[in-house]
Design a protein around this motif. Structure first.
Motif, PDB file in Angstrom:
ATOM      1  N   VAL A  71       0.827  -1.206   0.000  1.00  0.00           N
ATOM      2  CA  VAL A  71       0.000   0.000   0.000  1.00  0.00           C
ATOM      3  C   VAL A  71       0.861   1.256   0.000  1.00  0.00           C
ATOM      4  CG1 VAL A  71      -1.732   1.328   1.274  1.00  0.00           C
ATOM      5  CG2 VAL A  71      -1.943  -1.155   1.110  1.00  0.00           C
ATOM      6  N   VAL A  74       2.294   2.707  -3.178  1.00  0.00           N
ATOM      7  CA  VAL A  74       1.379   3.449  -4.052  1.00  0.00           C
ATOM      8  C   VAL A  74       1.037   4.818  -3.477  1.00  0.00           C
ATOM      9  CG1 VAL A  74      -0.889   3.441  -5.166  1.00  0.00           C
ATOM     10  CG2 VAL A  74       0.399   1.300  -4.927  1.00  0.00           C
ATOM     11  N   VAL A  75       0.736   4.872  -2.183  1.00  0.00           N
ATOM     12  CA  VAL A  75       0.218   6.115  -1.596  1.00  0.00           C
ATOM     13  C   VAL A  75       1.257   6.898  -0.807  1.00  0.00           C
ATOM     14  CG1 VAL A  75      -2.105   5.148  -1.446  1.00  0.00           C
ATOM     15  CG2 VAL A  75      -0.572   4.932   0.511  1.00  0.00           C
ATOM     16  N   ARG A 269       2.247  13.859   2.186  1.00  0.00           N
ATOM     17  CA  ARG A 269       1.745  12.663   1.519  1.00  0.00           C
ATOM     18  C   ARG A 269       2.195  11.402   2.244  1.00  0.00           C
ATOM     19  NH1 ARG A 269       2.568  10.753  -4.846  1.00  0.00           N
ATOM     20  NH2 ARG A 269       1.808   8.617  -4.509  1.00  0.00           N
ATOM     21  N   GLU A 270       3.419  11.417   2.755  1.00  0.00           N
ATOM     22  CA  GLU A 270       3.917  10.252   3.487  1.00  0.00           C
ATOM     23  C   GLU A 270       3.100  10.024   4.750  1.00  0.00           C
ATOM     24  OE1 GLU A 270       5.735   6.906   4.195  1.00  0.00           O
ATOM     25  OE2 GLU A 270       6.218   8.098   2.415  1.00  0.00           O
ATOM     26  N   GLY A 273      -0.203   8.715   3.686  1.00  0.00           N
ATOM     27  CA  GLY A 273       0.004   7.374   3.157  1.00  0.00           C
ATOM     28  C   GLY A 273       0.208   6.349   4.250  1.00  0.00           C
ATOM     29  N   ILE A 276      -3.221   5.532   5.608  1.00  0.00           N
ATOM     30  CA  ILE A 276      -3.985   4.668   4.706  1.00  0.00           C
ATOM     31  C   ILE A 276      -3.470   3.235   4.773  1.00  0.00           C
ATOM     32  CG2 ILE A 276      -4.536   4.217   2.279  1.00  0.00           C
ATOM     33  CD1 ILE A 276      -4.428   7.248   1.826  1.00  0.00           C
ATOM     34  N   ARG A 308       9.512   3.170  -6.346  1.00  0.00           N
ATOM     35  CA  ARG A 308       8.453   2.477  -5.625  1.00  0.00           C
ATOM     36  C   ARG A 308       8.392   0.993  -5.974  1.00  0.00           C
ATOM     37  NH1 ARG A 308       5.059   6.406  -3.535  1.00  0.00           N
ATOM     38  NH2 ARG A 308       5.407   8.485  -4.388  1.00  0.00           N
TER      39      ARG A 308
END
Length: 503
Positions: A71, A74-75, A269-270, A273, A276, A308
């Motif tokens: 996951v 991606v995020v 974003r990290e 992420g 999530i 990634r």
């Protein structure tokens, strides 16, 4: 530092890793794939060990490592960083599992993910700019020490054959990169040591001794808990602690990778992420996690991964190795993985920071902050605590250092009718405390000018100090004129002057 590690951080290597078309190069794909495989092999015993710490079945930790890695690839905001089940998270949630069971643990993981998403959206990642370099160096050095210390149990009370295997594994990783090859040295070391132990039937601890590997993929589901307010109040403290510790370690690791790769990543974003990834992990029955500094160093610094793809494949390979090649993976000697982690610890430690030449030039306060950070982390086995204590210590030292930077000089007009005080420096709560005592209220003439052209007002304490100075002169029938305020200082002074006292 061994040449194999130094070469990975050379300018040429960094430039290759920064090219936008990196994945159009077959060599880059090979690097990413093999890096993912090496990380997956290193993740298995770690995940099992952390499961034991948390008091859950090994499959719970392995599922968490699988879902977190896939996951976050991606995020997440930091390319090539590895997130999986970690010891810090295991320590936070161990008592919850022990007292209330696995269902409550899973519910806490999901709630922690929600909290991390919220904190990320609120911009908590921006607080990373207040972490000083000395704390960062202490964080890295403490991390290297913890990685090495985590290997000590694997070298205690074990068959004598373990020690030559570890030495052989280290030798392979130091000298093998000098031979032209496309295979990462850690993978070569793991394969060779496994073949030797199996072929010679050498009885040493193996990955299989850590616990049974899962035989099927995880399936999604809801945590087995009553959805009541009592459940929420039970899991909330653990979820909040897990969210903070996870974000702290993840953001510090991301910052470290930024420096190693000379690239920038989105910390906001990290943060989101990570949240999530924990939410997804919870719904798949995992124990949650965060960025793993040791595996990230294997991926980025040892194997040379930069995208990634390596993170995604680390998670995929982890499940493939467990489900398809479980019997083979179970035969990998722990000595091989210990050798890899010892090399990672050696490469992670900032040896330059403790060189005599460096220590002679560094301010005593910087050295103290670094040492305090290391001591706190090693003593508590918690990176987050060390970073917080180190940062607070650095702030205290900084405040003490700048408290005396506000200087005042006085010049009296030849006719003796006016005195001009020139104030230079930063005026805030620490420095402004001494400001009031630097004026001659009794001996000065009737007109006093305070020139703040070379100063800046930062807070209400400074405005209050200026008000106090004006009041003291006014009590003696003397007038004060303040000149030279820059726009931000004038705005703050205009809003607060005369409003900070009750009379």
């Amino acid at each position: 530092m061994p040449s194999s590690f130094a070469s990975l951080t050379s300018p040429a290597a960094r430039l290759r890793g920064l090219r936008p078309d990196r994945l159009s190069d077959p060599k880059a794909w090979r690097t990413e794939v093999l890096a993912g495989l090496v990380v997956a092999l290193a993740l298995i015993p770690e995940a099992i060990s952390f499961s034991i710490i948390a008091g859950v079945d090994p499959a719970v930790g392995l599922f968490a490592s699988f879902t977190m890695a896939v996951v976050i690839s991606v995020v997440g905001g930091r390319r090539a960083m590895i997130s999986a089940a970690t010891g810090a998270i295991a320590l936070v949630i161990a008592s919850l599992n022990r007292e209330h069971g696995l269902g409550y643990l899973i519910a806490a993981v999901i709630l922690a993910g929600v909290i991390q998403v919220a904190l990320g959206a609120l911009g908590v990642a921006k607080l990373m700019r207040f972490v000083p370099r000395s704390v960062m160096v202490g964080f890295v050095n403490a991390l290297a020490i913890l990685i090495f210390m985590a290997q000590i149990p694997e070298m205690h009370d074990v068959p004598w054959a373990v020690y030559p295997l570890i030495i052989g594994g280290l030798a392979l990783m130091v000298f093998f990169p000098k031979v032209p090859t496309v295979i990462p040295a850690p993978l070569v070391s793991i394969v060779i040591l496994t073949v030797i132990t199996v072929a010679a039937a050498i009885a040493v601890p193996t990955v299989g001794d850590k616990g049974a590997l899962p035989s099927s993929l995880p399936v999604p589901g809801l945590p087995d808990v009553p959805f009541t307010m009592d459940t929420l109040t039970t899991i909330a403290p653990y979820a909040f602690a897990m969210a903070l510790v996870g974000l702290m370690e993840s953001l510090m690791t991301a910052k470290l990778v930024d420096e190693i790769t000379d690239t920038h990543s989105s910390k906001t974003r990290e943060s989101i992420g990570q949240g999530i990834a924990n939410i997804v992990t919870g719904f798949f029955g995992g124990m949650g996690g965060c960025a793993m500094i040791g595996q990230t160093m294997i991926n980025v610094k040892v194997s040379g991964a930069r995208t990634r793809v390596s993170t995604f494949l680390a998670g995929v390979f982890l499940m493939v190795l467990c489900i398809v090649f479980g019997p083979v993976v179970s035969d990998i000697p722990m000595a091989a993985l210990v050798a890899v982690m010892v090399m990672v610890a050696f490469a992670t430690f900032d040896w330059h920071s403790i060189a005599p030449k460096t220590l002679k030039r560094m301010p005593a306060g910087e050295i103290a902050v670094m040492v305090i950070t290391v001591v706190c982390v090693v003593a508590t086995d918690n990176l987050a605590i060390g970073v917080v204590v180190g940062s607070v210590t650095a702030m205290v030292i900084f405040a003490k250092r700048v408290a005396h930077l506000a200087n005042v000089t006085a010049v009296t007009d030849p006719d003796g009718s006016t005195v001009v005080y020139s104030v230079t420096g930063e005026l805030f709560f620490a420095s402004s405390n001494d400001l009031v005592g630097q004026f001659n209220y009794t001996g000065d003439p009737d007109k006093v000018v305070i020139d703040l052209t070379a100063a800046h007002i930062w807070d209400a304490s400074s405005v209050a100090a200026l008000d106090a100075i004006e009041t003291k002169y006014a009590q003696r029938g003397k007038s004060v004129e303040i000149i030279g305020l820059n726009d931000p200082s004038a705005d703050l002074h205009g809003k607060l002057t005369g409003e900070l006292t009750s009379h």
